[in-house]
Design a protein around this motif. Sequence first.
Motif, PDB file in Angstrom:
ATOM      1  N   SER A   1      -7.124  -2.442  -0.244  1.00 25.23           N
ATOM      2  CA  SER A   1      -5.798  -2.523  -0.839  1.00 25.23           C
ATOM      3  C   SER A   1      -5.019  -1.243  -0.545  1.00 25.23           C
ATOM      4  O   SER A   1      -5.496  -0.136  -0.827  1.00 25.23           O
ATOM      5  CB  SER A   1      -5.924  -2.729  -2.357  1.00 25.23           C
ATOM      6  OG  SER A   1      -4.664  -2.655  -2.984  1.00 25.23           O
TER       7      SER A   1
ATOM      8  N   SER B   1      -1.181   0.715  -0.994  1.00 26.76           N
ATOM      9  CA  SER B   1       0.022   0.718  -1.824  1.00 26.76           C
ATOM     10  C   SER B   1       1.102   1.610  -1.217  1.00 26.76           C
ATOM     11  O   SER B   1       0.808   2.716  -0.750  1.00 26.76           O
ATOM     12  CB  SER B   1      -0.299   1.229  -3.234  1.00 26.76           C
ATOM     13  OG  SER B   1      -1.177   0.359  -3.906  1.00 26.76           O
TER      14      SER B   1
ATOM     15  N   ASN C   1       2.271  -3.959  -1.739  1.00 27.11           N
ATOM     16  CA  ASN C   1       0.811  -3.911  -1.741  1.00 27.11           C
ATOM     17  C   ASN C   1       0.310  -4.801  -0.615  1.00 27.11           C
ATOM     18  O   ASN C   1       0.692  -5.977  -0.525  1.00 27.11           O
ATOM     19  CB  ASN C   1       0.262  -4.379  -3.088  1.00 27.11           C
ATOM     20  CG  ASN C   1      -1.257  -4.419  -3.112  1.00 27.11           C
ATOM     21  OD1 ASN C   1      -1.838  -5.429  -3.475  1.00 27.11           O
ATOM     22  ND2 ASN C   1      -1.901  -3.344  -2.731  1.00 27.11           N
TER      23      ASN C   1
ATOM     24  N   THR D   1      -3.158  -6.196   0.997  1.00 26.55           N
ATOM     25  CA  THR D   1      -4.605  -6.312   0.843  1.00 26.55           C
ATOM     26  C   THR D   1      -5.190  -7.020   2.049  1.00 26.55           C
ATOM     27  O   THR D   1      -4.709  -8.080   2.452  1.00 26.55           O
ATOM     28  CB  THR D   1      -5.002  -7.060  -0.447  1.00 26.55           C
ATOM     29  OG1 THR D   1      -4.446  -8.368  -0.438  1.00 26.55           O
ATOM     30  CG2 THR D   1      -4.529  -6.302  -1.668  1.00 26.55           C
TER      31      THR D   1
END
Length: 226
Positions: free
Chosen positions: A144, A146, A209, A211
């Motif tokens: 992940s 950010s 975000n 992922t």
Amino acid sequence: MFGLFPRPRAVVAPGAVHVPDWLSVDRQRELVEACRGWAQGPVPLRHTVLPGGGVMSVQSVSVGWHWQPYRYARTADDVNGARVADFPEWLAELGRAALVEAYGDAYPAGSYAPDAAAVNFYDGAARMGMHQDKEERSAAPIVSLSVGDTCVFRFGNTEGRGRPYTDVELASGDLFVFGGPSRFAFHGVPRVRPRTADPATGLSRGRLNVTLRETGLGGSGAGGRQ
């Protein structure tokens, strides 16, 4: 990013590692530009409609494989029927580097082959309820990344949506990896902290975000687990 003191890396749970400030500002800016391109299509950024009729507050677009509740497919049959954008090799390389950073020699990072990415954009009001990432046939770790506004990331347990859980602040540039015993832990985003983004990243408001997942689907056309 704007704090006075460095934030230490942390093992939040077995297999779940938080690495603050992993992405440079330049790398964050590159990721923002890539996300803007994916958001234009062939399948555009949208609010996903859930089977019960609810609409997610987060806006999403998929890369490599299209996610819709609760399966993967190559085409976005719940949006416009188009085939999703291809998953780029540079993103896979970034995922492998992330595993090296998080796990060192404890995971054979060279064998990590992510082939799908979920790109989620949070405005100041968007949230993500507690959920598991379990549509993949592979149990490889989730990576992940950010960019933008800081969020509260709630990382829970594998048994249910409630306690015990740990709230982690994910800021722009942060890496969070969860695999092994924590691979199927429930997690969510109860809130975003508006106006905490660094405009130098190219994202002056909101949170991106990204992922990365290894679906384990190979060349098949659709799949997933309920």
